[in-house]
Design a protein around this motif. Sequence first.
Motif, PDB file in Angstrom:
ATOM      1  N   ALA A  38       0.829  -1.204   0.000  1.00  0.00           N
ATOM      2  CA  ALA A  38       0.000   0.000   0.000  1.00  0.00           C
ATOM      3  C   ALA A  38       0.866   1.258   0.000  1.00  0.00           C
ATOM      4  CB  ALA A  38      -0.917   0.003   1.218  1.00  0.00           C
ATOM      5  N   HIS A  43      -4.606  13.594  -1.845  1.00  0.00           N
ATOM      6  CA  HIS A  43      -5.508  14.138  -2.865  1.00  0.00           C
ATOM      7  C   HIS A  43      -6.105  15.431  -2.314  1.00  0.00           C
ATOM      8  CE1 HIS A  43      -5.315  10.292  -5.054  1.00  0.00           C
ATOM      9  NE2 HIS A  43      -5.396   9.725  -3.856  1.00  0.00           N
ATOM     10  N   ILE A  49      -9.864  11.746  -8.223  1.00  0.00           N
ATOM     11  CA  ILE A  49      -9.029  10.580  -7.910  1.00  0.00           C
ATOM     12  C   ILE A  49      -9.178   9.532  -8.996  1.00  0.00           C
ATOM     13  CG2 ILE A  49      -8.571   8.753  -6.219  1.00  0.00           C
ATOM     14  CD1 ILE A  49      -9.795  10.592  -4.085  1.00  0.00           C
ATOM     15  N   HIS A  59      -5.562   1.259  -9.941  1.00  0.00           N
ATOM     16  CA  HIS A  59      -5.336   1.120  -8.504  1.00  0.00           C
ATOM     17  C   HIS A  59      -6.633   0.819  -7.770  1.00  0.00           C
ATOM     18  CE1 HIS A  59      -1.744   3.526  -9.668  1.00  0.00           C
ATOM     19  NE2 HIS A  59      -1.152   2.742  -8.772  1.00  0.00           N
ATOM     20  N   PHE A  60      -6.465   0.169  -6.633  1.00  0.00           N
ATOM     21  CA  PHE A  60      -7.553  -0.051  -5.686  1.00  0.00           C
ATOM     22  C   PHE A  60      -7.280   0.874  -4.504  1.00  0.00           C
ATOM     23  CE2 PHE A  60      -8.905  -2.485  -1.821  1.00  0.00           C
ATOM     24  CZ  PHE A  60     -10.277  -2.464  -2.049  1.00  0.00           C
ATOM     25  N   TYR A  61      -8.296   1.625  -4.065  1.00  0.00           N
ATOM     26  CA  TYR A  61      -8.096   2.676  -3.060  1.00  0.00           C
ATOM     27  C   TYR A  61      -8.761   2.318  -1.731  1.00  0.00           C
ATOM     28  CZ  TYR A  61      -6.930   5.392  -7.245  1.00  0.00           C
ATOM     29  OH  TYR A  61      -6.378   5.843  -8.413  1.00  0.00           O
ATOM     30  N   CYS A  91     -13.566   1.399   0.688  1.00  0.00           N
ATOM     31  CA  CYS A  91     -12.739   1.070  -0.480  1.00  0.00           C
ATOM     32  C   CYS A  91     -13.484   1.388  -1.773  1.00  0.00           C
ATOM     33  CB  CYS A  91     -12.386  -0.415  -0.479  1.00  0.00           C
ATOM     34  SG  CYS A  91     -11.836  -1.061   1.100  1.00  0.00           S
ATOM     35  N   CYS A 115      -5.359   8.502   0.690  1.00  0.00           N
ATOM     36  CA  CYS A 115      -5.858   7.170   0.349  1.00  0.00           C
ATOM     37  C   CYS A 115      -4.666   6.221   0.179  1.00  0.00           C
ATOM     38  CB  CYS A 115      -6.644   7.180  -0.968  1.00  0.00           C
ATOM     39  SG  CYS A 115      -8.184   8.089  -0.914  1.00  0.00           S
ATOM     40  N   GLN A 117      -3.294   3.108  -1.749  1.00  0.00           N
ATOM     41  CA  GLN A 117      -3.612   2.514  -3.042  1.00  0.00           C
ATOM     42  C   GLN A 117      -2.663   1.364  -3.319  1.00  0.00           C
ATOM     43  OE1 GLN A 117      -3.120   6.238  -5.262  1.00  0.00           O
ATOM     44  NE2 GLN A 117      -1.287   5.389  -6.253  1.00  0.00           N
ATOM     45  N   THR A 119      -1.823  -1.587  -6.571  1.00  0.00           N
ATOM     46  CA  THR A 119      -2.004  -1.717  -8.013  1.00  0.00           C
ATOM     47  C   THR A 119      -3.087  -2.740  -8.313  1.00  0.00           C
ATOM     48  OG1 THR A 119      -0.396  -3.490  -8.255  1.00  0.00           O
ATOM     49  CG2 THR A 119       0.443  -1.227  -8.309  1.00  0.00           C
ATOM     50  N   ASP A 120      -3.606  -2.666  -9.534  1.00  0.00           N
ATOM     51  CA  ASP A 120      -4.648  -3.616  -9.932  1.00  0.00           C
ATOM     52  C   ASP A 120      -4.109  -5.048  -9.916  1.00  0.00           C
ATOM     53  OD1 ASP A 120      -2.922  -3.026 -12.003  1.00  0.00           O
ATOM     54  OD2 ASP A 120      -4.443  -3.210 -13.573  1.00  0.00           O
TER      55      ASP A 120
END
Length: 632
Positions: A38, A43, A49, A59-61, A91, A115, A117, A119-120
């Motif tokens: 993470a 932001h 975002i 990205h997953f936040y 999320c 946040c 984040q 990666t996918d």
Amino acid sequence: MTAIAADLLVGASTDFLRNFSPFNRMEPGALAFVAERAVLAFHPRGSDILTTEMGVPRHFYIVQRGKVQARQTGPTAVTEYASLTLGPGECFPIGAISAQRPSTNAYVAVEDSFCFQITDEDFLQLMQMSPVFHLFCTQYIASLLNQSRQQLQTTFSQRAAEQQTMTTPLGQLVKREPVCVGPYTPTRAALEQMNAQHIGCLVIVDDENHPVGVLTQSDLLPRVILAGFDLERPIGELMTANPHQLAATASAYDAALEMATHGVRHLLVVDAEGRIKGVVSERDLFSLQRISLRQIRAGIENAPDVGALQRASKDIRQLALNLIAQGIGAEQLTQFISALNDALTRRVIQLALERHDLVGIDFGWMAFGSEGRHEQTLSTDQDNGIIWRCPEIEAVGPIRQRLIAFAREVNTGLAECGFPLCKGNIMASNPELCLTLDEWKSRFGSWIREPVPEALLNASIFFDFRVLYGNERLGDQLRTWLNKIVRGNSAFLRMMAGNALQVAPPLGRLRDFVVEDDGTIDLKKSGARLFVDVARILALRTGVDSSSTAQRLRQASVKMGVSADEVAAIIDGFHFVQLLRLRAQHLESENDGQADNRVDPDSLNELDRRILKESFRQARKLQLRLKLDYQL
């Protein structure tokens, strides 16, 4: 960055994540995987975002601090229904990154926000390595609900155990001051006290409040009436001397054993100095053990009078606590409550029929509203009516009068059992609601032909009906007729849809919830009603016979081609609101407060707040569908 600094950051991330679902239940290796990968990003307020135009999310936040607003975009967007605010621990975008498609929402920081984040690629790997995270992503609300239910179960199990165990000290079972007299009190005066105080056991004490004897109701027949005892003689000559007594620290189990050993129905409870503290009866102990569905049902069916049904009504509330403690879901819980309340209502009707000759009259007792939907909670007033059939037109008036007189007694009996009289007079004793089958058809027909606001309000109450005593076929015939004429009346359904959309889910644009002036949310008017109203319209449109909200949604969704997962999430949201109502009502009634449907969101724990938000989002989704269907 040094290794020590990196470790500190990973540790801080782990500590944060452990405060929120699903990370608080995640496998240690998976949690470490998230914490190590993470990256915390800043932001500034007003910045985008993630937007649809950015394509497939990279990205997953996880919101760490601040507020992020999600706004629905695209051709189906409806501004006032399409935004929500995410806070710490929440999320996004779960659906888009799972499906590897652009997000349908734009995510904007509405205040300076941080946040985490990942990666996918890490997100997809995490789903593979963590069953907890995978379940969370695929069954988001169901996963949250399960956790909440477990928390609730733990809390209420402790409360139920504290209230019900046979190891409870006798001192805690004593609910009122004992009624005492001296041994030289004239018997007549002592009996007058027993009568005035409505007690079954009188305690005779000495000058220092030590018990020296008792007199119970069962003593009166052999010792007073049959023996012709002179009531002017002192009570000390009549009492049972050396009464059985136990210390306040003894357990309920000790008391039950003492009663069984000596064949007595009352025990005196004394303090450490031997002074009277109270009286425990056989019934007090029995009530600790008898709270089961079968026993309550048997108690209701064998009740000789309304007084016995009043006690059964209290047992139903205690059973609800036990069922919550056992982790029973809201749907089953409200069905249990409704089933027992049905049985209680039937018994009140049977007792009234013993005094009203209705032989030969073909009638059915109708339940409306929440009772009609099998969705009663612990706080509900009466909504009922009568449907009947009359073969001879000239007999309508006299028969109606007989039915109304009967209904009046039933309404009074139900009120004595804890079902308040309806302030709007939606009761069977109201001549306007004691109608023949043809009159009911005419009444419904007029509401449908002229859907003025009052008619739409009536529709929200009377369309949820069922017959719970008498001839059920009368109700079936009315339902079949009603479905047939409503299904083809799109104008009426559209008016009902407009009425249903007048109340929006209490979700704020910036704050989590929109609360009333007292800081609370009415979970009936601004929560459950949102689901109930839409389900009713969908049922009428698709010809579903069921009156239950969950069943209406399930059956209507099949006919409308809505996915099972989608409708399951909506029903989960409805049931969570119902569970919160039950919990709030129970806690309020325990503290002698008004058992209403209000909850202060700030009083909820973080998990319940999140689920409540998600439940309101589901309600909003349901309303949005209605809005699009009817172009409102």
